[in-house]
Design a protein around this motif. Sequence first.
Motif, mmCIF file in Angstrom:
data_model
loop_
_atom_site.group_PDB
_atom_site.id
_atom_site.type_symbol
_atom_site.label_atom_id
_atom_site.label_comp_id
_atom_site.label_asym_id
_atom_site.label_seq_id
_atom_site.Cartn_x
_atom_site.Cartn_y
_atom_site.Cartn_z
ATOM 1 N N ALA A 108 -5.925 57.004 -15.775
ATOM 2 C CA ALA A 108 -4.574 56.836 -16.261
ATOM 3 C C ALA A 108 -3.379 55.921 -16.764
ATOM 4 C CB ALA A 108 -4.171 57.767 -15.066
ATOM 5 N N LYS A 109 -3.809 54.569 -15.477
ATOM 6 C CA LYS A 109 -3.200 53.486 -15.829
ATOM 7 C C LYS A 109 -3.685 52.069 -17.284
ATOM 8 C CE LYS A 109 -0.615 52.973 -12.294
ATOM 9 N NZ LYS A 109 1.086 52.684 -13.051
ATOM 10 N N ILE A 110 -5.219 52.866 -17.826
ATOM 11 C CA ILE A 110 -5.399 52.200 -18.909
ATOM 12 C C ILE A 110 -4.468 53.384 -20.148
ATOM 13 C CG2 ILE A 110 -6.867 51.758 -20.958
ATOM 14 C CD1 ILE A 110 -8.862 51.079 -17.796
ATOM 15 N N ALA A 111 -4.660 54.393 -20.481
ATOM 16 C CA ALA A 111 -3.135 55.160 -21.574
ATOM 17 C C ALA A 111 -1.921 54.857 -21.061
ATOM 18 C CB ALA A 111 -3.422 56.933 -20.367
ATOM 19 N N GLY A 112 -1.606 54.257 -20.038
ATOM 20 C CA GLY A 112 -0.421 53.983 -19.867
ATOM 21 C C GLY A 112 0.217 52.609 -20.861
ATOM 22 N N ILE A 113 -1.310 52.227 -20.148
ATOM 23 C CA ILE A 113 -0.862 50.720 -21.325
ATOM 24 C C ILE A 113 -1.068 50.790 -22.434
ATOM 25 C CG2 ILE A 113 -2.211 48.782 -21.910
ATOM 26 C CD1 ILE A 113 -2.864 48.389 -19.063
ATOM 27 N N ASP A 151 -1.815 63.182 -12.385
ATOM 28 C CA ASP A 151 0.219 63.393 -11.778
ATOM 29 C C ASP A 151 0.052 61.630 -12.858
ATOM 30 O OD1 ASP A 151 0.299 65.276 -10.783
ATOM 31 O OD2 ASP A 151 0.236 64.228 -8.485
ATOM 32 N N ASN A 152 -1.070 60.788 -12.465
ATOM 33 C CA ASN A 152 -0.379 59.853 -13.627
ATOM 34 C C ASN A 152 -0.364 59.556 -14.970
ATOM 35 O OD1 ASN A 152 0.399 57.717 -11.204
ATOM 36 N ND2 ASN A 152 -2.074 58.372 -10.578
ATOM 37 N N LEU A 153 -0.756 60.630 -14.982
ATOM 38 C CA LEU A 153 -0.826 60.672 -16.977
ATOM 39 C C LEU A 153 0.942 61.760 -16.983
ATOM 40 C CD1 LEU A 153 -4.451 61.668 -17.878
ATOM 41 C CD2 LEU A 153 -2.999 59.503 -18.744
#
Length: 315
Positions: free
Chosen positions: A140-145, A83-85
């Motif tokens: 997922a958050k690292i991917a967002g960064i 979901d976050n990705l």
Amino acid sequence: MDKDSLIYVAGHKGLVGSAIKRQLLKLGYNNLVYRKSSELDLRDANAVNQFFNEERIDYVFLAAAKVGGIVANNEYPADFIRDNLLIQSNVIDAACRYNVKKLLFLGSTCIYPKYAPQPMKEEYLLTGALEPTNEPYAIAKIAGIKMCESYNRQYGTKFISVMPTNLYGPNDNFDLETSHVLPALMRKFHEAKVNKKREVEIWGTGSPRREFLYSDDLADACVYLMNIYEESAIVNIGVGEDISIKDLALKIKEVVGFEGELVFNTDKPDGTPRKLVDVTKLTGLGWKASTLLDEGLRKAYNWYLKNVEVKNLNV
């Protein structure tokens, strides 16, 4: 941001998004747009692109995310990473595609290695293994960064990323199955007080140390950084001080007025031993948190009584 800029707050009903919405309105930004998840599923790329095409948004605060505590992260790891990705990929890509002037992506301090030196500096990202209990969410958050950094580099966008520490405040999640430690403790103590229980069980040893930032302070920092910061490098947002879970529990116990005992269940996981962010970069940019923990806990409990407890009584 000009006061008449069209600003999209993604996740405006949650802890972070609602605080950002309040802060923007307080500062005179009245041209805001938001959608409930029932109106716009951010996991649906076509729906997101149609929304951005129709609205022609100037600025985006990306606070929408699937979040939860140790229990939720352990039980639903696939949901958290998927979901976050999807949410962040769809919004970041649409922001680029439809020429958004600037986007602020909200990450989390769980991106840092489990045994990172304390306090955690921004450069510690990707220098060690993550805490296993929330690894899918953290990845997922690292991917967002990295997505924000990559879009800036390839497309010349102005996407910035901030890493808030543990948050609490109005519109927090008080569900004992999916919440973080502070709201979970607040609800446990309140219900124990109402039901005249003699003790409250607390997961783990009580020794891990955590830092807590009031959500309105985070919102103030986010709007501040949206206006003055334009680098791809991440920025920590915190208070620069931490407290043990045991001492936090004692503070909440006092605020709630529970008179029983604390029982620590050492069969349950502690999680990361310590999580404290280095806020040197943030203070160097001219911002510092203003809400002390005792004051913030009183505000959060008053909100709980007026909103969560009232709802429970009316069921």
